[in-house]
Design an enzyme around this catalytic site. Structure first.
Site, PDB file in Angstrom:
ATOM      1  N   GLU A  97     -28.707 -32.762 -41.149  1.00 57.06           N
ATOM      2  CA  GLU A  97     -29.895 -32.123 -40.583  1.00 57.06           C
ATOM      3  C   GLU A  97     -30.295 -32.880 -39.326  1.00 57.06           C
ATOM      4  O   GLU A  97     -30.412 -34.109 -39.336  1.00 57.06           O
ATOM      5  CB  GLU A  97     -31.059 -32.148 -41.583  1.00 57.06           C
ATOM      6  CG  GLU A  97     -30.925 -31.151 -42.715  1.00 57.06           C
ATOM      7  CD  GLU A  97     -31.277 -29.709 -42.318  1.00 57.06           C
ATOM      8  OE1 GLU A  97     -31.676 -29.468 -41.148  1.00 57.06           O
ATOM      9  OE2 GLU A  97     -31.136 -28.827 -43.197  1.00 57.06           O
ATOM     10  N   ASP A 149     -29.306 -21.857 -36.932  1.00 58.10           N
ATOM     11  CA  ASP A 149     -29.163 -23.273 -36.575  1.00 58.10           C
ATOM     12  C   ASP A 149     -27.711 -23.759 -36.613  1.00 58.10           C
ATOM     13  O   ASP A 149     -26.902 -23.201 -37.349  1.00 58.10           O
ATOM     14  CB  ASP A 149     -30.038 -24.139 -37.504  1.00 58.10           C
ATOM     15  CG  ASP A 149     -29.670 -24.054 -38.991  1.00 58.10           C
ATOM     16  OD1 ASP A 149     -29.557 -22.933 -39.517  1.00 58.10           O
ATOM     17  OD2 ASP A 149     -29.507 -25.123 -39.614  1.00 58.10           O
TER      18      ASP A 149
HETATM   19 ZN   LIG Z   1     -29.564 -25.055 -41.724  1.00 65.02          ZN
END
Ligand SMILES: [Zn+2]
Length: 246
Positions: A97, A149
């Site tokens: 992340e 993303d």
């Molecule tokens: Zn993600």
């Protein structure tokens, strides 16, 4: 429960309870942005037992790296996803992340210090694991209908220059035959077959449906980020062709 970090690039261990046992070999490195207003808020969620989400690593704006889940365990970051026909992407991937508010809260360029840290972490992982470079992916690649993303501002070219992931210079954007919503026929079928062969979850319908638009958009975010519009223009089609025949 705390643990010893897997990578020397890790500054801090912030254990998340959100993981379980793997039943596959690790062969995908999956990159995300957090999509929350602050990195602290994202960390809170990634270690919250109620949230039932996690990742192995969290990379802050300033390049600090936390490890939340040991690589040997299956972290919960991919959700419903697919690549090359495999659907339990969590079981076979390491998830990173990267703090960024994302499209919902003010998507912005990733700072250099943060990207340097992502590169160092990925290089360390790739030195320890057998992961092919075309299997360093974005969340939107494995879940195109649900996820944006890490998005079109993510510098995949910089990572590739450092040996992380697959990148070819995109074909130039020019006018010409463009497939778009509701088109039908052999050209749509060929596009769908190529996207499926590359790895995307793409049903061959010969119809430029919502799924086709989502997958083309995901492809553009990663491989032709100068224009992300879900239209199969000549640059998109040629960039895909070059990636498949490299
Ligand atoms: Zn993600």
């Amino acid at each position: 429960m705390t643990f010893k970090p897997d990578s020397p690039t890790v500054k801090n261990v912030a254990p998340s309870p959100n993981h379980d046992a793997r039943d596959a070999r690790i062969d995908i490195l999956l990159l995300h942005y957090t999509g929350m207003q602050t990195a602290e808020e994202a960390l809170g969620r990634l270690i919250d037992p109620e949230a039932k989400v996690s990742a192995h690593y969290l990379v802050y704006d300033d390049g600090r790296i936390d490890q939340l889940v040991p690589e040997a365990r299956r972290a919960w970051h991919a959700g419903v996803s697919s690549w090359k026909g495999a659907t339990d992407i969590n079981a076979r991937s390491i998830g990173i992340e990267i703090a960024n508010p994302g499209h919902e809260y003010g998507y912005r360029d990733f700072p250099d210090a943060q990207i340097d840290a992502v590169i160092a972490l990925c290089r360390d992982i790739l030195a320890r694991r057998t992961i092919r470079r075309e299997r360093v992916l974005g969340h939107s690649d494995v879940a195109p209908a649900r996820k944006n993303d890490p998005g079109e501002r993510f510098p995949w070219a910089r990572l590739a220059a450092a040996g992380v992931g697959l990148w070819l210079e995109p074909a130039p954007i020019v006018g010409g035959r463009t497939l778009s919503a509701n088109d039908r026929g052999g050209e749509v079928e060929q596009l769908q077959k190529q996207l499926a062969r590359f790895g995307y979850d793409m049903k061959i319908t010969r119809f430029y449906d919502d799924n086709t638009r989502s997958v083309v958009t995901a492809f553009q975010r990663h491989f032709r980020p100068a224009r992300v519009d879900g239209l199969a223009d000549p640059s998109t089609v040629e960039t895909l062709r070059r990636l498949l025949t490299r």
